[in-house]
Design a protein around this motif. Structure first.
Motif, PDB file in Angstrom:
ATOM      1  N   ASP B  64       0.837  -1.198   0.000  1.00 28.83           N
ATOM      2  CA  ASP B  64       0.000   0.000   0.000  1.00 28.83           C
ATOM      3  C   ASP B  64       0.880   1.260   0.000  1.00 28.83           C
ATOM      4  N   VAL B  92      -3.167   9.065  -1.822  1.00 30.24           N
ATOM      5  CA  VAL B  92      -3.737   8.033  -0.953  1.00 30.24           C
ATOM      6  C   VAL B  92      -4.236   6.892  -1.841  1.00 30.24           C
ATOM      7  N   THR B  93      -4.532   5.772  -1.201  1.00 32.06           N
ATOM      8  CA  THR B  93      -4.899   4.575  -1.955  1.00 32.06           C
ATOM      9  C   THR B  93      -6.396   4.528  -2.219  1.00 32.06           C
ATOM     10  N   ALA B  94      -6.761   4.337  -3.461  1.00 24.87           N
ATOM     11  CA  ALA B  94      -8.166   4.126  -3.818  1.00 24.87           C
ATOM     12  C   ALA B  94      -8.481   2.636  -3.803  1.00 24.87           C
ATOM     13  N   SER B  95      -7.568   1.827  -4.318  1.00 27.41           N
ATOM     14  CA  SER B  95      -7.774   0.379  -4.248  1.00 27.41           C
ATOM     15  C   SER B  95      -6.431  -0.340  -4.213  1.00 27.41           C
ATOM     16  N   LEU B  96      -6.485  -1.523  -3.642  1.00 28.19           N
ATOM     17  CA  LEU B  96      -5.289  -2.328  -3.386  1.00 28.19           C
ATOM     18  C   LEU B  96      -5.648  -3.776  -3.673  1.00 28.19           C
TER      19      LEU B  96
END
Lengths: 160, 160
Positions: B64, B92-96
């Motif tokens: 991430d 920032v992370t939207a999907s992982l």
């Protein structure tokens, strides 16, 4: 309140996320809640991402362990295992998918709900929803697989 | 050695995974390595899943933050930003998505490599490969989005 993790054999109870014997870890507990599964957790103040919000990596790891715990619950149910001492099945994660719908506010208890969406003899798919302040913040999907009973067990453990 | 994380403004440097100001966190550093990005990390002995192997939740969280760091590097490069003090973009992370190909042995340094597979004005897709003992153990994909400069910044911060 006990969770499925309290019924793992000792050598399967070391996990940083959910092992009851890992004193440094999160020690989450996963249970049935009707037809769904549930895990609750309160992040520490330092589990932050950007001020005011929970670290997404922590949320991913909670979904991971909630997924393997839910899979163990589902396999125990499917195999008519009556949980007692250390007879719970143990799964590990084959794949994990996480979608961050909105920032997760820090400071309150997180609830993760799980739905068993597929189950075979050795594989379980769990669809997860993570809530904070009753707001759906993150969704996830875990594919968990059953591991052999002696996986990770020290060799000659009986001699130690 | 400095990483992109050393160029985030202070209010973006609190992250448990990669914030240089989070004394409890992992404080990972992400850099270019040729056309790829790289992050190295040595898990603690208690970051275990099943004895002998690293906790998958930790690996997900490292992927991430490696993803958001790689995305920030890529956006800085695309926008010709010369990194200096606190002018790095922050994502920032939207999907992982994480796939665990084989158990990751504990005890050695982990290397995560990243390839920038897509980039737009505000969104970056990073394909990741995680190695331990030169063995590919985990793959991942992170979709990271740029956040506004004042996101998570205390209001009236200048008055405090």
């Amino acid at each position: 309140m006990k969770g499925i993790q309290d019924y793992y054999p000792d050598h399967f109870a070391q996990c940083y996320g959910c092992g009851r014997l890992n004193e440094h870890g999160h020690q989450i507990k996963t249970n049935w809640n009707g037809a769904e599964t549930i895990t609750k957790f309160v992040p520490k103040t330092y589990h932050t991402a950007i001020p005011g919000f929970v670290y997404g990596g922590l949320l991913a790891s909670l979904i991971d362990c909630h997924g393997t715990g839910s899979a163990a619950l589902a396999l125990a149910k499917a195999k008519n295992i009556v949980l007692d001492k250390s007879n719970a099945p143990r799964c590990v994660t084959a794949s994990l998918q996480v979608k961050y719908l909105k920032p997760t506010p820090i400071g309150s208890e997180i609830e993760i709900k799980g739905i068993i969406s597929e189950i075979t003899e050795r594989k379980v798919k769990v669809s997860c929803e993570l809530f904070a302040d009753d707001m759906l913040c993150v969704t996830g999907e875990v594919i968990a697989v059953l591991v052999p009973d002696n996986f990770g067990k020290p060799k000659n453990a009986n001699l130690q």
